[in-house]
Design a protein around this motif. Structure first.
Motif, short mmCIF file in Angstrom:
data_model
loop_
_atom_site.label_atom_id
_atom_site.label_comp_id
_atom_site.label_asym_id
_atom_site.label_seq_id
_atom_site.Cartn_x
_atom_site.Cartn_y
_atom_site.Cartn_z
N LEU A 1 0.83 -1.20 0.00
CA LEU A 1 0.00 0.00 0.00
C LEU A 1 0.87 1.25 0.00
CD1 LEU A 1 -2.70 1.49 0.17
CD2 LEU A 1 -2.58 1.21 2.66
N ASP A 2 1.91 1.27 0.84
CA ASP A 2 2.78 2.44 0.89
C ASP A 2 3.46 2.68 -0.46
OD1 ASP A 2 2.11 2.83 3.52
OD2 ASP A 2 3.92 1.93 4.32
N ARG A 3 3.94 1.60 -1.09
CA ARG A 3 4.56 1.75 -2.42
C ARG A 3 3.55 2.28 -3.43
NH1 ARG A 3 9.50 -0.73 -3.60
NH2 ARG A 3 10.26 -2.01 -1.91
N ASP A 4 2.34 1.75 -3.39
CA ASP A 4 1.30 2.21 -4.31
C ASP A 4 0.98 3.68 -4.08
OD1 ASP A 4 1.20 -0.32 -5.43
OD2 ASP A 4 -0.61 -0.92 -4.34
N ILE A 5 0.91 4.08 -2.83
CA ILE A 5 0.65 5.49 -2.51
C ILE A 5 1.78 6.36 -3.04
CG2 ILE A 5 0.56 7.16 -0.61
CD1 ILE A 5 -1.06 5.04 0.97
N LEU A 6 3.01 5.97 -2.79
CA LEU A 6 4.16 6.76 -3.28
C LEU A 6 4.15 6.86 -4.80
CD1 LEU A 6 6.95 5.47 -0.89
CD2 LEU A 6 5.92 7.76 -0.91
N ARG A 7 3.82 5.79 -5.47
CA ARG A 7 3.77 5.81 -6.94
C ARG A 7 2.68 6.75 -7.43
NH1 ARG A 7 4.60 -0.40 -6.77
NH2 ARG A 7 6.86 -0.51 -6.93
N GLN A 8 1.53 6.72 -6.78
CA GLN A 8 0.44 7.61 -7.18
C GLN A 8 0.83 9.07 -6.98
OE1 GLN A 8 -2.67 6.82 -8.60
NE2 GLN A 8 -1.62 4.87 -8.87
N VAL B 1 -4.41 7.80 3.28
CA VAL B 1 -3.31 8.26 2.41
C VAL B 1 -2.47 9.30 3.15
CG1 VAL B 1 -2.73 9.46 0.27
CG2 VAL B 1 -4.55 7.75 0.28
N ARG B 2 -3.12 10.28 3.75
CA ARG B 2 -2.38 11.34 4.46
C ARG B 2 -1.57 10.78 5.63
NH1 ARG B 2 -7.08 14.14 2.93
NH2 ARG B 2 -8.17 13.63 4.85
N ARG B 3 -2.17 9.84 6.38
CA ARG B 3 -1.46 9.23 7.52
C ARG B 3 -0.25 8.45 7.06
NH1 ARG B 3 -3.89 5.19 10.32
NH2 ARG B 3 -5.41 4.96 8.70
N ARG B 4 -0.41 7.66 5.99
CA ARG B 4 0.70 6.85 5.49
C ARG B 4 1.82 7.74 4.95
NH1 ARG B 4 1.20 3.05 8.17
NH2 ARG B 4 2.79 2.39 6.72
N VAL B 5 1.47 8.80 4.23
CA VAL B 5 2.47 9.72 3.70
C VAL B 5 3.25 10.36 4.85
CG1 VAL B 5 2.78 11.94 2.49
CG2 VAL B 5 1.31 10.16 1.51
N ALA B 6 2.54 10.80 5.88
CA ALA B 6 3.20 11.41 7.04
C ALA B 6 4.11 10.42 7.75
CB ALA B 6 2.15 11.96 8.01
N LEU B 7 3.65 9.20 7.91
CA LEU B 7 4.45 8.18 8.59
C LEU B 7 5.71 7.83 7.80
CD1 LEU B 7 4.73 6.25 10.98
CD2 LEU B 7 3.44 4.57 9.66
N VAL C 1 12.27 13.05 6.55
CA VAL C 1 12.10 14.14 5.59
C VAL C 1 10.80 14.88 5.87
CG1 VAL C 1 13.45 13.01 3.78
CG2 VAL C 1 10.99 12.67 3.86
N GLN C 2 10.75 16.11 5.41
CA GLN C 2 9.54 16.91 5.57
C GLN C 2 9.06 17.33 4.19
OE1 GLN C 2 10.87 20.12 8.03
NE2 GLN C 2 10.38 19.03 9.91
N GLY C 3 7.77 17.35 4.04
CA GLY C 3 7.17 17.82 2.79
C GLY C 3 7.15 16.76 1.72
N ARG C 4 6.26 16.96 0.78
CA ARG C 4 6.09 15.99 -0.30
C ARG C 4 7.27 15.95 -1.24
NH1 ARG C 4 0.94 13.93 -1.12
NH2 ARG C 4 -0.47 14.60 0.51
N PHE C 5 7.90 17.10 -1.47
CA PHE C 5 9.06 17.12 -2.35
C PHE C 5 10.18 16.27 -1.76
CE2 PHE C 5 13.16 18.82 -3.65
CZ PHE C 5 13.06 18.66 -5.03
N GLY C 6 10.48 16.49 -0.49
CA GLY C 6 11.52 15.71 0.18
C GLY C 6 11.19 14.23 0.20
N LEU C 7 9.92 13.91 0.40
CA LEU C 7 9.50 12.51 0.40
C LEU C 7 9.70 11.91 -0.99
CD1 LEU C 7 8.24 10.07 1.79
CD2 LEU C 7 6.00 11.03 1.25
N GLY C 8 9.36 12.66 -2.01
CA GLY C 8 9.53 12.17 -3.38
C GLY C 8 10.99 11.92 -3.72
N VAL C 9 11.86 12.84 -3.31
CA VAL C 9 13.29 12.67 -3.56
C VAL C 9 13.81 11.44 -2.82
CG1 VAL C 9 15.58 13.68 -3.18
CG2 VAL C 9 13.71 15.09 -4.06
#
Length: 87
Positions: free
Chosen positions: A25-32, A53-59, A66-74
């Motif tokens: 699920l986490d991989r699928d969320i990151l890919r989306q 989705v928001r909870r998993r992204v934050a976790l 990392v903080q923020g979606r950009f940092g998470l994506g990198v």
């Protein structure tokens, strides 16, 4: 993760990222999210709630330090959790 003018930035190239085991699920969320989908669109596509989705992204961000979606994506790209297409 460095913060400049209130914006999160990617970790410096020399910083090592922790090892992280993520669920399907986490991989699928990151890919989306890497594909540019919103939390709401991701939730619909994966048949979960937007809150999940928001909870998993934050976790995941917390686990990677990392903080923020950009940092998470990198970080996700550096760990090979998402593929990066170059144009």
């Amino acid at each position: 993760m460095p913060v400049h003018d209130g914006l999160a930035t990617a970790p410096p190239a020399g910083d090592s990222l922790p090892t992280l085991e993520v669920s399907k699920l986490d991989r699928d969320i990151l890919r989306q999210l890497a594909a540019g989908h919103t939390d709401e669109a991701t939730a619909v596509r994966l048949n979960v709630s937007p809150r999940t989705v928001r909870r998993r992204v934050a976790l995941i961000g917390e686990q990677l330090g990392v903080q923020g979606r950009f940092g998470l994506g990198v970080a996700a790209a550096q760990l090979g959790l998402v593929s990066v297409r170059r144009r």
